[in-house]
Design an enzyme around this catalytic site. Sequence first.
Site, PDB file in Angstrom:
ATOM      1  CD  GLU A   1      -3.157   0.811   2.154  1.00 56.19           C
ATOM      2  OE1 GLU A   1      -4.240   0.294   1.832  1.00 56.19           O
ATOM      3  OE2 GLU A   1      -2.891   1.181   3.323  1.00 56.19           O
TER       4      GLU A   1
ATOM      5  CG  HIS B   1       6.319 -29.640   4.787  1.00 52.64           C
ATOM      6  ND1 HIS B   1       6.844 -30.897   4.588  1.00 52.64           N
ATOM      7  CD2 HIS B   1       6.969 -29.136   5.867  1.00 52.64           C
ATOM      8  CE1 HIS B   1       7.758 -31.150   5.513  1.00 52.64           C
ATOM      9  NE2 HIS B   1       7.852 -30.093   6.300  1.00 52.64           N
TER      10      HIS B   1
ATOM     11  CE  LYS C   1     -12.267   3.533   0.000  1.00 48.52           C
ATOM     12  NZ  LYS C   1     -11.863   4.067   1.314  1.00 48.52           N
TER      13      LYS C   1
END
EC number: 5.3.1.9
Length: 545
Positions: free
Chosen positions: A351, A382, A510
């Site tokens: 950000e 793994h 947004k």
Amino acid sequence: MLTQLKTYPKLLKHYEEIKEVHMHDWFSKDKERASRYFVQFESLSLDYSKNRLNDTTLKLLFELADDCSLKEKIEAMFKGEKINTTEKRAVLHTALRSLNDAEILLDNMEVLKSVRSVLKRMRAFSDSVRSGKRLGYTNQVITDIVNIGIGGSDLGALMVCTALKRYGHPRLKMHFVSNVDGTQILDVLEKINPASTLFIVASKTFSTQETLTNALTARKWFVERSGDEKHIAKHFVAVSTNKEAVQQFGIDEHNMFEFWDFVGGRYSLWSAIGLSIMIYLGKKNFNALLKGAYLMDEHFRNAPFESNLPVLMGLIGVWYINFFQSKSHLIAPYDQYLRHFPKFIQQLDMESNGKRISKKGETIPYDTCPVVWGDMGINAQHAFFQLLHQGTHLIPIDFIASLDKKPNAKGHHEILFSNVLAQAQAFMKGKSYEEALGELLFKGLDKDEAKDLAHHRVFFGNRPSNILLLEKISPSNIGALVALYEHKVFVQGVIWDINSFDQWGVELGKELAVPILQELEGHKSNAYFDSSTKHLIELYKNYNQ
């Protein structure tokens, strides 16, 4: 811009000279490499010897930093100059943890005085909860804390409370709600008793859609069970600057804790956003968290670049991104308490520096922030370490581990720590075809079969990594670790000539969500939707008729 700096062509030439050199050869020829490329600061150390660099690389990177006036720009941040140019704001998260008495004046505000006033209120409030003096509407002590926020109002507090669980109050259970899907808040509400729960609603504007939606759901649930809205005053507090909206919600203004525009969300855990941290850990441990960060601030501000941890990590990152063309960076903590650290750093780094426009408004012709990702190191071995060892991507790694053994877990930490060192060595050294073939023949495989299989057991090595070691997972060390990464991000932003302290990239989605939400709720919108979005809106509406 980076490509216009006088040292840039020197680094390009140097890269061509050493790009094929294998780190293992450097280690073989230089017995002092490990000790020379090792920096200790307080209880935190950095081994950066397993990087594709030599003394010339470092010399040129320090010259690059000088080309950018890095030292002067560090001072500008600490002194409160408005280095967040697009929002015309100072960047003073460092003031939140400052132990210095030299006041910082910002637009006629005494910054340290304001910060310490809020901290004093936070300490008094957290003491009242921890001691049991602050009671719920049925006079029960508080047992559960629910922090409702998102992004910087969630990730930092979640990460720190998880990392420092051993220091937490034994009576208190911490819950963090950020997702607006409804599942997370409802799952938490099922576990708690309204009479003994404190809700912290963290939103600077008190209008963040996700946070307010979750907070209103919690409010409705609480009122239905408590039977009276007046009880909200005992069970809800706010971290915000919008007094009017907080009061409309039903929260007493005395239970509102403020913070300031000079603190960005991803840098805010040191502020009132850290109220949940202080309640859980207590003021002594919160102070230690602040002190650890402050000591790292002073180190960053005063240490020469050659021994400056944030500067070294920042410049080494630039070396891989802009010269080796690395697109990705892995955070691999080897401690279960640090399991949320990678996603905290994801926000902090991406950000801040995920930008392509320079401070002058020009399109940048080079890469900036890499994709930052990670997981618990021992689990990752793994899962995706296969790609790191034998895949086609160059992905630098930060290994993070502690030296301190866990009590009542004999042998566990030795296994864990041996894996940290083994993985870093394997990434550096690798395994040649001849070594792989020899091992297979020694095991008795047929010669032709061994020759074929050996190709698949080659590790090219020369994969770079840093090893960050903390003596123990403690409040002061976590404070120093977070501040280290904050300043590393700053260094890279300076080199790339970008503003690391705005986040316009979060806005467009947004904005577009507003008319889509209107449509989903059955209201007509005048907004234009592409055919794909329109089709999916109709699909949702038809399913939910």
